[in-house]
Design an enzyme around this catalytic site. Structure first.
Site, PDB file in Angstrom:
ATOM      1  N   TYR A  79      17.438  29.701   8.975  1.00  0.00           N
ATOM      2  CA  TYR A  79      16.264  30.464   9.398  1.00  0.00           C
ATOM      3  C   TYR A  79      16.154  30.475  10.909  1.00  0.00           C
ATOM      4  CZ  TYR A  79      14.521  30.605   4.610  1.00  0.00           C
ATOM      5  OH  TYR A  79      14.366  30.845   3.274  1.00  0.00           O
TER       6      TYR A  79
ATOM      7  N   LYS B  99       0.848  -1.199   0.000  1.00  0.00           N
ATOM      8  CA  LYS B  99       0.000   0.000   0.000  1.00  0.00           C
ATOM      9  C   LYS B  99       0.880   1.245   0.000  1.00  0.00           C
ATOM     10  CE  LYS B  99      -0.385  -0.215   5.050  1.00  0.00           C
ATOM     11  NZ  LYS B  99      -1.259  -0.573   6.178  1.00  0.00           N
TER      12      LYS B  99
HETATM   13  C1  PLP Z   1      -0.494  -1.715   6.706  1.00  0.00           C
HETATM   14  C2  PLP Z   1      -1.084  -2.979   7.160  1.00  0.00           C
HETATM   15  C3  PLP Z   1      -0.257  -4.071   7.463  1.00  0.00           C
HETATM   16  C4  PLP Z   1       1.252  -3.978   7.459  1.00  0.00           C
HETATM   17  O1  PLP Z   1       1.664  -3.338   8.631  1.00  0.00           O
HETATM   18  P1  PLP Z   1       3.223  -3.168   8.998  1.00  0.00           P
HETATM   19  O2  PLP Z   1       3.209  -2.564  10.332  1.00  0.00           O
HETATM   20  O3  PLP Z   1       3.793  -2.237   7.967  1.00  0.00           O
HETATM   21  O4  PLP Z   1       3.818  -4.512   8.916  1.00  0.00           O
HETATM   22  C5  PLP Z   1      -0.879  -5.257   7.813  1.00  0.00           C
HETATM   23  N1  PLP Z   1      -2.224  -5.370   7.866  1.00  0.00           N
HETATM   24  C6  PLP Z   1      -3.037  -4.337   7.585  1.00  0.00           C
HETATM   25  C7  PLP Z   1      -4.514  -4.525   7.687  1.00  0.00           C
HETATM   26  C8  PLP Z   1      -2.502  -3.108   7.236  1.00  0.00           C
HETATM   27  O5  PLP Z   1      -3.315  -2.085   6.962  1.00  0.00           O
END
Ligand code: PLP
Length: 366
Positions: A258, A35
């Site tokens: 800055y 994702k």
């Molecule tokens: C993002 C996600 C994962 C992966 O999580 P990590 O902490 O990056 O391993 C697993 N299950 C779901 C439902 C997620 O949304």
């Protein structure tokens, strides 16, 4: 010459980290979570290196289309499921498996016309209170879903809120097990933290059928600073590096950047690096955030600006115009600066830094 800042995605490290995740649950199948454009790495860039995965999990339908366009014929899972009826048409057309976490999604499925019944993952809210059916409604949801002609097979899933910290997973696991007892179907429970930290404890339930590692694949520790990536045997998969484009000599009392955010208390050489918050480097990193100059550890100085930041050349007297500075990842000489260490300085996580790598930074796949 393009501005001297670039990111590198390390295919070898992606491969190794996936193998590491698999070794934590050798009996389970692995969803490589891609994702958020593979946590900022780019789905197209990581795709080859993650071929040993059993499936790809994501939540954006456009990203699912991209995975299919790359030629992946295996499982693809939508972690948030369908958002509207048209999404289910895409699921039918591209053979996407999808999460069902609420009654409205069952309604959509019941109204959906498809020749090929869907593979769905029924999500339980075992305590995180984000997505999923309450434990006492889970069985009824399963029964309703299982009776639909649109459904081929129902798998069971939940997500842990505290796999990375002290509360752990025991309470949620007990809720899940009690509410799903005797329901048939494959199970999917573990994110990276649950897989790495709790895989051994609750081995039976947790190794289950499918694990869902994300961050571990991208070489960041899910529980930093308790453990770092090296502790878990994970390699950095993303490097952000830039060059020094100017050098300044400071006298005691001179200020930098800055807000005159840094005041020299002695004579100093500092380097101006072609990387700033518009490249995805966090503006919240304070003076003292580690950097690698060549392979020498040094620190940032003063405020991060949009296009530039400044670093202390004290530990690297040979460095000057054109020298390489690694902001996170692996230097060209092989030294490592873990992304989690930099993220921690900004009060955030490696996840956020990877995902925030800016569009304008050219990316090389190595
Ligand atoms: C993002 C996600 C994962 C992966 O999580 P990590 O902490 O990056 O391993 C697993 N299950 C779901 C439902 C997620 O949304």
């Amino acid at each position: 010459m393009p501005r001297p800042v670039h990111a590198t995605i390390h295919a070898d490290a992606l491969r190794q980290n996936l193998a590491r995740a698999k070794s934590a649950a050798p009996d389970a199948r692995v969803w490589a979570v891609v994702k958020a454009n593979a946590y900022g790495h780019g789905i197209e860039r990581v795709f080859e290196a993650l071929q040993a995965a059993d499936g790809f999990a994501l939540l954006d339908l456009g990203e699912a289309e991209r995975v299919r366009k790359l030629g992946w014929r295996g499982p693809v899972l939508l972690l948030e499921g369908a958002f509207d009826a048209r999404d289910l048409e895409l699921c039918s057309r591209l053979d996407l498996w999808h999460t069902v976490h609420c009654e409205e999604q069952i309604d959509l499925l019941a109204a959906h016309k498809t020749h090929a019944p869907h593979r769905v993952f029924l999500k339980m809210n075992s305590g995180m209170n984000r997505l999923g059916f309450a434990p006492q409604r889970y069985r009824a949801a399963w029964t309703r879903l299982n009776a639909l002609p649109q459904v081929q097979e129902v798998s069971l899933m939940t997500h842990f809120s505290d796999a990375d910290g002290a509360p752990g997973i025991a309470a949620q696991l007990a809720v899940f097990e009690a509410a799903s007892a005797e329901l048939p179907g494959e199970r999917s429970l573990c994110n990276s933290a649950a897989l790495l930290r709790h895989g051994r404890i609750a081995h039976e339930a947790l190794w289950s059928d499918w694990v869902r590692p994300g961050i571990a694949i991208y070489g960041s520790a899910p529980d930093y600073p308790e453990h770092d990536a090296d502790f878990w045997g994970l390699q950095p998969t993303m490097t952000l590096a830039a060059k020094i484009i100017a050098v300044q000599e400071l006298q005691p009392g001179d200020t930098v950047g800055y807000g005159s955010g840094f005041v020299a208390d002695r004579t100093m050489r500092i380097g101006v690096v072609a990387c700033g918050y518009a490249d995805g480097y966090p503006r919240l990193c304070p003076t003292g955030t580690p950097v690698l100059i060549g392979s020498v550890r040094s620190r940032s100085i003063g405020r991060i600006s949009m296009d530039m930041m400044t670093v202390d050349l004290g530990p690297a007297p040979q460095a000057g115009f054109g020298s390489e500075v690694t902001l996170w990842g692996r230097s060209s000489t092989g030294s490592v600066l873990e992304i989690d260490e930099v993220a921690h300085c900004a009060g955030t996580l490696g996840y956020e830094l990877m995902c925030a790598l800016a569009q304008r930074v050219p990316v090389v796949l190595a």
